[in-house]
Design an enzyme around this catalytic site. Structure first.
Site, short mmCIF file in Angstrom:
data_model
loop_
_atom_site.label_atom_id
_atom_site.label_comp_id
_atom_site.label_asym_id
_atom_site.label_seq_id
_atom_site.Cartn_x
_atom_site.Cartn_y
_atom_site.Cartn_z
N SER A 217 0.86 -1.18 0.00
CA SER A 217 0.00 0.00 0.00
C SER A 217 0.90 1.23 0.00
CB SER A 217 -0.93 -0.04 1.23
OG SER A 217 -1.74 1.10 1.28
N SER A 218 0.64 2.16 0.89
CA SER A 218 1.42 3.39 1.01
C SER A 218 0.98 4.11 2.26
CB SER A 218 1.17 4.29 -0.21
OG SER A 218 1.73 5.57 -0.01
N TYR B 215 -5.44 8.10 -5.46
CA TYR B 215 -4.32 7.28 -5.01
C TYR B 215 -4.47 6.94 -3.53
CZ TYR B 215 0.51 5.89 -4.05
OH TYR B 215 1.64 5.20 -3.66
N LYS C 274 -5.10 3.18 -1.83
CA LYS C 274 -4.14 2.63 -0.88
C LYS C 274 -4.81 2.36 0.47
CE LYS C 274 -0.77 2.40 -3.75
NZ LYS C 274 -0.37 1.09 -4.27
#
Length: 168
Positions: free
Chosen positions: A55-56, A68, A72
């Site tokens: 993920s982030s 985005y 995530k």
């Protein structure tokens, strides 16, 4: 036999329009879901395995492009739900959440060249005083996939040098 699945795709949908959202969810989320559907049955039949989503830290806080960040965050939620559902089958599911990672040809290398003030501001926001490397993310993935992490499931492991400062 598949022992480990690492879902590490990103369409990096940075535009806040239909195309950006579609790219983020088609690539980041649905490619991950489809790959997981494909291998989970095989892992069950073989007595277990490990599924890792990349993920982030962008999925943990505001400030990133909306599509985005939402994709995530969805991966973090998906991994936690899967960890609970697949635990009886001895399938561990975790998520690795990198922060700002610099590598040749990557986004941060390009920003460093094109927008040095932005790069410097991000670097200054990281307590370790530098961006991370792909090797550091890979090391976390290898650990999470290894038998040494045998009792870890449903976890979100940030790899960010302290960049994400939230409690959760």
């Amino acid at each position: 036999r598949i022992d480990v699945l690492v879902n590490n795709a990103s369409g990096f949908g940075i535009s806040d329009d239909e195309a950006g959202w579609k790219r983020s969810f088609d690539v980041d989320v649905m490619a991950t879901v489809r790959a997981t559907w494909k291998v989970a049955g095989w892992m069950k039949a073989d007595g277990g395995g490990v599924i890792l989503h990349v993920s982030s830290t962008s999925g943990l806080e505001a400030g990133s492009p909306p599509a985005y960040a939402a994709a995530k965050a969805a991966l973090i939620s998906h991994s936690k739900t899967l960890a609970v559902a697949l635990a009886p089958a001895r399938i561990r599911v975790n998520v690795i959440a990198p922060g700002s990672i610099e590598f040749p040809g990557g986004m941060w290398e390009m920003i460093k060249k094109a927008n040095r003030p932005m790069y410097d501001a991000i670097q200054a926001s990281i307590p370790w005083g530098r961006l991370g490397s792909a090797e550091e993310v890979a090391s976390a993935i290898v650990f999470a996939a290894s038998p040494r992490a045998s009792w870890i499931t449903g976890a979100m492991i940030p790899v960010d040098g302290g960049q994400h400062k939230g409690n959760l």
